[in-house]
Scaffold this active site. Structure first.
Site, PDB file in Angstrom:
ATOM      1  N   ASP A  15       0.644  -1.041  -0.457  1.00 25.70           N
ATOM      2  CA  ASP A  15      -0.032  -0.141   0.047  1.00 25.70           C
ATOM      3  C   ASP A  15       1.252   1.214  -0.089  1.00 25.70           C
ATOM      4  OD1 ASP A  15      -2.146  -1.857   0.614  1.00 25.70           O
ATOM      5  OD2 ASP A  15      -1.830  -1.562   2.269  1.00 25.70           O
ATOM      6  N   GLU A 196     -11.046   1.082  -3.702  1.00 25.67           N
ATOM      7  CA  GLU A 196     -10.749   1.484  -2.777  1.00 25.67           C
ATOM      8  C   GLU A 196      -9.241   2.238  -3.272  1.00 25.67           C
ATOM      9  OE1 GLU A 196      -9.078  -2.310  -0.566  1.00 25.67           O
ATOM     10  OE2 GLU A 196      -8.644  -3.301  -2.665  1.00 25.67           O
TER      11      GLU A 196
END
Length: 540
Positions: A15, A196
Site C-alpha cells: 500500500d 479503494e
C-alpha cells in the site's frame, strides 16, 4: 544505464504512498498488526532506499491489543503541505463476516481514520486526531487554492450492498485539523469492483483520481478517472486499468495494484505500487505484498499510461537521471548490545514493549518474557523481521530452562496466528526437549517431537528456507555439527494465498524469536543473537 530492481521495498511492504519534498522522496507503507506502526522509507534517486522512520510509537497513537490478524494499520497516506508532513491512516479493530450459511450477510467492521503531523519524517509525530470511521484507505489532497480534502472508500455493511460503496470526499480544516461540511460521494468505481486506495492529483485543469480495484489478489489493478471539478462527475480512463498484472499468477511481478504518483523535479512522473512475487508453479507469495516503482507518461490526450502503454508492471525499469545516492552500509550484525531493539525487528500489537522484552535485564542479550500463546491477539512475546528473500538462513543462541510443558521458547517462522512453524524448547516429565509446532489454516495446530532429550545449557537453533522448502536444525552451544531435523516443511504455507474463507491475509512471512508461559508465571528466555542471511542471487 542504471536500472531499478523491482520490488524496491522487499518483503511485507504494501500500500505505498509516495511524496517528494525537494530532493527527498519518501514512501509510507502499511504495517497492520506489527508495532511500531507505518514504515517510511527514504530515497534520493529511487534506486537506493533506507528505513527512515516508524512514526506511530506511542500508546496514545496506536494500541492494537485485541486486533485480529491482518487488522491494525491499513494504507497510510503521506503528504506534505504548509511546511510539515501529514500522515493519515486506518486503525482496523474488527474484520467481520461477509457470509452467513453461504448467503451474503451484514459485514460489520470497524475502521477508524486518524491524522498525525510532524515537521520532520524522523521527528516526534503528534498525537492522533480522529477524522472519521466511514471506511478505510484515507488520503489527503491539498488543492492549489489552499484547501485540503480527505478521501476514503465508503464501507457499506448492509447485506447485498456490495460493501465497497465508492470514494467519498470531505473538507479538512488545516487549522483545527477537523473535518468540516458534509461528505460527498465523488466516484462509485468501475465494474472491476473493490474500489479503494484513492489518491487525487490536479493537472492541466483536471482532477485525476487514482484508485485500486479488483481486490488485492491476482486481479488487482490501478484505475484512473478524471473530472473538471473535485466532486465529479468522473470519466474513467479509456484504456481501462493504468497498471495491472491481468490475473497472471506467475512471472516476476504479479498482483500489481494500489498505486500512488510522484513527480520528480525534472517533470517525469513515477508510479509506486504494490505487487507480489509468486513461487514458480505454486501461485503463492510468501514475501507478501511488496512495493515497486516505474515511470509513467502523460499522453497528448491528457491520460496517464505506462511507458510502453501496455499497463504492465516492469521488473527492471530504467532509473531516473538523478545523481546516484547510495546510503552508507549499516547492516545489523545480529547482536543485542545496544539499548534499543534493532530496527530490523518489530513486535505484535502492544504499545508496551517492556511488558514482553528487555535489553537491560541481561546486558548483551534479548530477554523475552513468557506471555500468552503464540498467535495471541493481546500479549504475545514475539519479535521478528520480514522475510525479504526466497532463500535465507536464520540462527539464534538460546539460553532457556523451562520448568514444564506450559513454557516454551525458540525460533519461529510466522505469518499469523493460523500460519506458523515454531521450533521451540520446552519440558515434559522433567525432561528438556525440542519440539516443532506447526499451524496451518485447514489442519489447525500440531506438535511434533523433534529431540526427546536436550543437553543442559545453551543451544543454537537454525532455520533454512529455500523457496518452498523449510528445514530446522539445532546444535549444543559450542558444537560444530548441526543436527538437521527430519521434517521437510512446506514454506509456501506462510503466504496470503493459504487461508480459510473470510479471514484477512494481507501481511507476509516473518522470522524471529518467541517465548510463551501460559501458566502465567512469566518465565523468561534469553537470546544472545539473531542472524539473518538472505540470498540476492538472480531470481531470489
Amino acid at each position: 544505464m542504471t536500472h531499478i530492481r523491482n520490488p524496491i521495498l522487499r518483503g511485507f511492504n504494501p500500500d505505498p504512498s509516495i511524496v517528494r519534498v525537494e530532493g527527498d522522496i519518501y514512501i509510507a507503507t502499511s504495517t497492520f498488526e506489527w508495532f511500531p506502526g507505518v514504515q517510511i522509507h527514504h530515497s534520493r534517486d529511487l534506486v537506493h532506499w533506507r528505513l527512515a522512520a516508524r512514526p506511530l510509537t506511542r500508546a496514545s497513537q496506536l494500541d492494537m491489543r485485541g486486533a485480529p490478524d491482518s487488522c491494525g494499520v491499513w494504507a497510510p497516506d503521506l503528504s506534505h503541505a504548509d511546511g510539515k508532513f501529514w500522515l493519515v491512516y486506518t486503525d482496523v479493530k474488527r474484520y467481520g463476516r461477509t457470509t452467513v450459511n453461504g448467503a451474503a450477510g451484514a459485514s460489520l467492521r470497524d475502521f477508524h481514520n486518524y491524522l498525525v503531523v510532524c515537521d520532520r519524517v524522523d521527528g516526534t509525530w503528534s498525537d492522533p486526531v480522529h477524522l472519521n470511521s466511514s471506511g478505510f484507505d484515507p488520503a489527503l489532497f491539498h488543492d492549489d487554492d489552499g484547501r485540503s480534502w480527505l478521501l476514503n472508500m465508503l464501507w457499506d455493511h448492509r447485506p447485498g450492498r456490495g460493501r465497497f460503496a465508492g470514494i467519498v470526499a470531505q473538507e479538512l480544516d488545516r487549522e483545527s485539523l477537523r473535518l468540516v461540511g458534509e461528505r460527498r460521494l465523488i466516484f462509485a468505481g468501475t465494474e472491476r469492483g473493490f474500489t479503494e486506495g484513492p489518491h487525487l492529483y490536479k493537472r492541466g485543469g483536471w482532477y485525476h483520481l487514482l484508485v485500486a480495484e479488483g481486490g488485492t489478489g491476482w486481479d488487482h489493478a490501478v484505475v484512473m478517472a478524471r473530472s473538471r471539478t473535485l466532486f465529479g462527475p468522473y470519466e474513467v480512463h479509456p484504456d481501462g486499468a493504468v497498471l495491472t498484472s491481468g490475473g497472471r499468477r506467475e512471472g516476476p511481478l504479479a498482483r500489481a495494484g494500489h498505486g500512488d504518483l510522484v513527480e520528480l523535479a525534472d517533470g517525469t512522473t513515477w508510479l509506486a505500487y504494490l505487487c507480489g512475487r509468486p513461487l514458480a508453479g505454486r501461485e503463492r507469495c510468501p514475501l507478501g505484498r511488496e512495493t515497486a516503482i516505474q515511470p509513467v507518461r502523460w499522453g497528448a490526450d491528457g491520460w496517464l499510461r505506462t511507458i510502453a502503454a501496455d499497463a504492465e508492471p516492469d521488473s527492471a525499469p530504467p532509473a531516473p537521471g538523478l545523481e546516484p545516492a547510495p546510503w552508507p552500509l549499516s547492516a545489523w550484525d545480529g547482536s543485542f548490545g545496544g539499548p534499543d531493539l534493532p530496527v530490523d525487528l518489530q513486535w505484535l500489537r502492544t504499545p508496551e514493549p517492556a511488558s514482553i522484552f528487555s535489553l537491560e535485564a541481561r546486558p548483551g542479550w534479548l530477554r523475552l518474557f513468557g506471555r500468552e500463546t503464540i498467535g495471541s491477539h493481546f500479549s504475545q512475546a514475539l519479535v521478528a523481521r520480514r522475510q525479504e528473500h526466497f532463500r535465507y538462513t536464520a540462527t539464534t543462541l538460546l539460553d532457556y530452562d523451562p520448568a514444564h510443558f506450559q513454557q516454551a521458547a525458540g525460533l519461529v517462522c510466522y505469518y499469523n496466528g493460523t500460519k506458523f512453524q515454531y521450533l521451540h524448547v520446552t519440558r515434559e516429565d522433567g525432561v528438556r526437549r525440542l519440539q516443532i509446532m506447526s499451524a496451518q489454516p485447514e489442519e489447525g495446530c500440531t506438535i511434533e517431537l523433534a529431540v526427546p532429550r536436550l543437553p543442559d545449557g545453551e543451544i543454537e537453533l537454525r532455520v533454512e528456507v529455500d523457496h518452498d522448502i523449510l528445514r530446522f536444525a539445532w546444535r549444543a552451544g559450542g558444537a560444530e555439527q548441526w543436527q538437521i531435523l527430519p521434517p521437510v516443511i512446506d514454506a509456501s504455507i506462510l503466504s496470503d494465498e493459504v487461508t480459510l474463507p473470510g479471514l484477512p491475509n494481507f501481511t507476509g512471512a516473518f522470522v524471529g524469536l518467541a517465548c510463551q508461559d501460559v501458566s502465567g508465571a512469566g518465565r523468561a528466555a534469553d537470546f544472545a543473537w539473531f542472524r539473518y542471511e538472505g540470498s540476492d542471487t538472480p531470481g531470489s
